[in-house]
Design a protein around this motif. Structure first.
Motif, PDB file in Angstrom:
ATOM      1  N   UNK A   1     -23.361  84.565  98.534  1.00  0.00           N
ATOM      2  CA  UNK A   1     -24.440  84.757  99.518  1.00  0.00           C
ATOM      3  C   UNK A   1     -24.108  84.076 100.838  1.00  0.00           C
ATOM      4  N   UNK A   2     -23.590  82.858 100.777  1.00  0.00           N
ATOM      5  CA  UNK A   2     -23.215  82.127 101.993  1.00  0.00           C
ATOM      6  C   UNK A   2     -22.095  82.844 102.731  1.00  0.00           C
ATOM      7  N   UNK A   3     -21.106  83.341 101.989  1.00  0.00           N
ATOM      8  CA  UNK A   3     -20.014  84.092 102.618  1.00  0.00           C
ATOM      9  C   UNK A   3     -20.559  85.322 103.329  1.00  0.00           C
ATOM     10  N   UNK A   4     -21.475  86.041 102.678  1.00  0.00           N
ATOM     11  CA  UNK A   4     -22.054  87.243 103.291  1.00  0.00           C
ATOM     12  C   UNK A   4     -22.856  86.896 104.539  1.00  0.00           C
ATOM     13  N   UNK A   5     -23.648  85.828 104.468  1.00  0.00           N
ATOM     14  CA  UNK A   5     -24.445  85.425 105.633  1.00  0.00           C
ATOM     15  C   UNK A   5     -23.549  85.050 106.804  1.00  0.00           C
ATOM     16  N   UNK A   6     -22.481  84.336 106.520  1.00  0.00           N
ATOM     17  CA  UNK A   6     -21.565  83.928 107.585  1.00  0.00           C
ATOM     18  C   UNK A   6     -20.833  85.129 108.166  1.00  0.00           C
ATOM     19  N   UNK A   7     -20.427  86.067 107.313  1.00  0.00           N
ATOM     20  CA  UNK A   7     -19.708  87.250 107.786  1.00  0.00           C
ATOM     21  C   UNK A   7     -20.597  88.159 108.626  1.00  0.00           C
ATOM     22  N   UNK A   8     -21.851  88.301 108.232  1.00  0.00           N
ATOM     23  CA  UNK A   8     -22.736  89.253 108.905  1.00  0.00           C
ATOM     24  C   UNK A   8     -23.403  88.677 110.148  1.00  0.00           C
ATOM     25  N   UNK A   9     -23.556  87.354 110.215  1.00  0.00           N
ATOM     26  CA  UNK A   9     -24.274  86.760 111.348  1.00  0.00           C
ATOM     27  C   UNK A   9     -23.396  85.826 112.180  1.00  0.00           C
ATOM     28  N   UNK A  10     -22.071  85.920 112.008  1.00  0.00           N
ATOM     29  CA  UNK A  10     -21.197  85.087 112.838  1.00  0.00           C
ATOM     30  C   UNK A  10     -21.260  85.539 114.288  1.00  0.00           C
ATOM     31  N   UNK A  11     -21.608  86.779 114.531  1.00  0.00           N
ATOM     32  CA  UNK A  11     -21.870  87.285 115.879  1.00  0.00           C
ATOM     33  C   UNK A  11     -23.325  87.713 115.939  1.00  0.00           C
ATOM     34  N   UNK A  12     -24.112  87.061 116.769  1.00  0.00           N
ATOM     35  CA  UNK A  12     -25.541  87.378 116.827  1.00  0.00           C
ATOM     36  C   UNK A  12     -25.920  88.189 118.057  1.00  0.00           C
ATOM     37  N   UNK A  13     -25.067  88.180 119.063  1.00  0.00           N
ATOM     38  CA  UNK A  13     -25.405  88.903 120.296  1.00  0.00           C
ATOM     39  C   UNK A  13     -25.196  90.400 120.112  1.00  0.00           C
ATOM     40  N   UNK A  14     -26.132  91.176 120.653  1.00  0.00           N
ATOM     41  CA  UNK A  14     -25.996  92.627 120.674  1.00  0.00           C
ATOM     42  C   UNK A  14     -26.160  93.306 119.328  1.00  0.00           C
ATOM     43  N   UNK A  15     -26.770  92.656 118.359  1.00  0.00           N
ATOM     44  CA  UNK A  15     -26.950  93.290 117.050  1.00  0.00           C
ATOM     45  C   UNK A  15     -28.034  94.358 117.085  1.00  0.00           C
ATOM     46  N   UNK A  16     -29.062  94.131 117.873  1.00  0.00           N
ATOM     47  CA  UNK A  16     -30.183  95.064 117.904  1.00  0.00           C
ATOM     48  C   UNK A  16     -31.087  94.869 116.700  1.00  0.00           C
ATOM     49  N   UNK A  17     -32.293  95.403 116.800  1.00  0.00           N
ATOM     50  CA  UNK A  17     -33.272  95.234 115.719  1.00  0.00           C
ATOM     51  C   UNK A  17     -32.767  95.833 114.409  1.00  0.00           C
ATOM     52  N   UNK A  18     -32.180  97.027 114.480  1.00  0.00           N
ATOM     53  CA  UNK A  18     -31.683  97.667 113.255  1.00  0.00           C
ATOM     54  C   UNK A  18     -30.540  96.866 112.647  1.00  0.00           C
ATOM     55  N   UNK A  19     -29.646  96.371 113.497  1.00  0.00           N
ATOM     56  CA  UNK A  19     -28.529  95.576 112.993  1.00  0.00           C
ATOM     57  C   UNK A  19     -28.990  94.296 112.321  1.00  0.00           C
TER      58      UNK A  19
END
Length: 657
Positions: free
Chosen positions: A278-296
């Motif tokens: 879970x931690x690996x997934x959270x870090x991989x998916x949210x390591x870039x927070x800019x420009x994700x958009x609401x859907x992202x």
């Protein structure tokens, strides 16, 4: 210093722990092993509160005017922190000679060599020569894997710590014999991890232990790889050798009797594999927070929330903390309030989804999950206090807690104060996730506050936090060396403290079993019998083969005989006698009144008419009202094998005498 002060003051001033004189929850024979610990719970709260306290302290210190007085206070405090850190790393209290071999101890020379190894490993990453770095990395990886891989491999005849394995492996095998977690079987460690291999075991029951151990090995590799991946995602591939060293060393840090955390399947991997994923997934998916958009933001939060929910359903002790950790980490990683609300709402729904699915599936098969027993073992060891040990005022636990708390604080500060830098922010997210989750799992140590519990229960967390810390440490040292960051007393001491922490972790590799010792263990096991796992298969087989027990053979042939014995699922696969035990081992039925009551309540829905059980379990049946209405309770039961009796199940409609 703050963690040491909190622990020392509360232990010395707080209410004394005390064993209950009488208890309606624990049978009298086990009252001496039960301890009520309000003081230790206050210490735990103090550890958690130390995070906001440290954040406030940083805020205050940042506003103090620099000068001689400030420098004196800084130097004095940091020197004290170094002294306490060394003392915590090397602390060892004299214990009963019979227990000493189970207690881990880091020797001073292991600490020195560990710090030296950490310095050399870090230096190899900072040198300019590409070929030198590559050669050094290859050598380090080969050496680590030479220690790690043979130590992880265990076969049915070479289980290093078979006593605990009887508890853990039964939970993997139970679904294969038809036991449904949270319905008629209530695991101590894992609710879900046995389900994927159930069809495989059913297709090859003679190799059940080998299949289960193979699954354990795979999950251990996933856990270790996940922790290494955290360091690689933050610091790049070049950090992998150093991170692999720091993740592997505590997992194979052996005590004097040759056991090590990787042999304690309850923690490596049962409690930790899904939170690490879970931690690996959270870090991989949210390591870039800019420009994700609401859907992202929404679909990323859904994925992480779903994984966190599965982890919580599998094991609440370590799964629920990862729900909180990833929730806080993701909210801090996002910048806009709209994105934060979306992530919180979608993630919260996703966390609940595995519970809803499991409840629906169990209802569709004609049963309903009993969610009131979801925290059954947490209550047994926490609320009731069975097996608890009072926490000492000082020890290695202070250093470990400070390590987790410091990582959490640094992570939060980097996420809040350095949002403009992707490098700092990603490092902050990793530390927040890893440190926060580790800190929130400390209730597991709070009850049974032993060095063994600390080593075996938190080896993965120590390695994971180290993995998250290495990239930040390298970044700071590199900037200090280049002159981009001014070297101050506080900065230099922080580097020294980090080196000391990483050196303590790396130094534990010196106590690991050598590759030769691991291979000797595997080779020696080839001449042993089918398994060295303790089990009551011989007793059940003897009962069925005894000429005087013709009635048992008839009941067995009709499918009306059950068993409540050691390693019950393995016994069923070996003898064919159904496992009707309500949990992984009958030991708990003789300890907790509520556990025996639950066994009898579940038996009311079984079709068997007689049960083979240990005589020390049967001795307490007449003391529990629910058991009197299910079993034909007597002052003496018919022995069917040494130490085992047969107990009749009361037919429906037969009144209780």
């Amino acid at each position: 210093m703050l963690e040491a002060l909190i622990t020392f003051l509360i232990v010395k001033v707080g209410p004394e722990p005390s064993p209950p004189a009488i208890s309606s929850d624990v049978f009298a024979a086990h009252l001496a092993a039960t301890l009520l610990e309000p003081r230790d719970r206050v210490v735990l709260v103090g550890w958690w509160l130390s995070v906001p306290m440290l954040l406030g302290l940083v805020w205050v210190l940042a506003r103090l005017r620099r000068g001689p007085a400030r420098l004196f206070v800084d130097v004095l405090a940091l020197a004290g922190a170094v002294v306490l850190a060394v003392a915590a790393a090397l602390w060892f209290e004299e214990v009963d000679p019979g227990l000493a071999a189970w207690f881990p101890r880091l020797q001073w020379w292991e600490l020195v060599l560990g710090v030296l190894a950490a310095v050399l490993a870090v230096a190899s990453l900072l040198v300019r020569g590409v070929w030198f770095r590559r050669v050094a990395s290859v050598v380090l990886v080969v050496v680590i894997l030479a220690f790690l891989l043979p130590a992880l491999v265990q076969t049915p005849t070479s289980i290093v710590e078979p006593w605990h394995a009887t508890y853990t492996l039964d939970e993997l095998i139970a679904p294969a014999v038809g036991r449904v977690p949270l319905v008629d079987y209530f695991p101590q460690y894992v609710n879900l991890l046995g389900l994927p291999i159930a069809p495989v075991i059913r297709s090859s029951p003679d190799h059940a232990l080998a299949i289960a151990l193979g699954w354990v090995l795979f999950l251990q590799v996933v856990t270790i790889a996940g922790a290494v991946l955290v360091g690689a995602m933050v610091g790049g591939r070049r950090t992998v050798p150093v991170v692999l060293l720091l993740v592997s060393a505590p997992i194979i840090f052996a005590t004097a009797n040759g056991v090590y955390p990787a042999t304690y399947f309850a923690s490596v991997p049962f409690r930790t594999v899904l939170p690490v994923v879970t931690i690996v997934a959270a870090l991989a998916l949210f390591r870039r927070s800019a420009g994700l958009g609401t859907r992202g933001v929404a679909w990323r939060a859904a994925v992480v929330g779903l994984l966190a929910g599965v982890a919580a359903l599998n094991n609440p002790d370590h799964g629920l903390p990862v729900v909180v950790a990833v929730g806080v980490g993701i909210v801090l990683a996002l910048t806009g309030w709209r994105d934060r609300v979306v992530a919180a709402v979608v993630g919260g729904v996703a966390v609940a989804l595995p519970f809803l699915v499991y409840a629906t599936v169990t209802a569709l098969i004609g049963e309903s999950a009993d969610w009131s027993k979801f925290l059954l073992f947490s209550q047994m060891f926490g609320t009731i206090g069975y097996g608890n040990v009072a926490m000492p005022a000082f020890g290695t636990h202070v250093g470990v807690v400070a390590f987790f708390a410091a990582a959490t604080v640094v992570g939060i500060l980097l996420q809040v104060r350095r949002r403009d830098s992707d490098t700092w922010r990603i490092q902050g997210l990793a530390l927040t996730l890893c440190g926060g989750w580790s800190l929130l799992t400390l209730p597991y140590y709070m009850g049974r506050s032993l060095p063994t519990q600390l080593l075996f229960g938190y080896a993965v967390q120590v390695g994971l936090v180290s993995a998250a810390l290495v990239p930040l440490f390298l970044h700071v040292v590199k900037r200090m060396a280049s002159g981009d960051v001014r070297v101050t007393a506080a900065g230099a001491t922080s580097v020294a403290l980090t080196l000391l922490a990483l050196g303590s972790v790396a130094g534990s590799l010196w106590s690991a079993p050598t590759p030769a010792a691991s291979f000797d263990r595997l080779e020696a096991a080839e001449v042993v019998g089918p398994s060295n796992l303790p089990q009551d298969t011989p007793a059940v087989q003897a009962a069925l083969q005894d000429p005087a027990n013709g009635d048992l053979r008839r009941l067995d042939a009709q499918g009306l005989l059950g068993q409540v014995v050691g390693s019950p699922s393995v016994v069923e696969l070996t003898t064919g006698v159904p496992n009707v035990t309500v949990t992984n081992q009958p030991t708990y039925l003789a300890i907790a009144v509520g556990m025996l009551r639950l066994q009898c309540q579940v038996m009311a829905d079984q079709t068997v008419t007689a049960v083979i059980m240990a005589d020390w379990v049967a001795a307490n049946l007449n003391a529990v009202e629910d058991c009197c209405s299910v079993f034909v309770v007597e002052s003496a039961y018919r022995p069917v094998a040494p130490g085992f009796v047969v107990v009749e199940v009361r037919a429906a409609g037969v009144p209780t005498p």
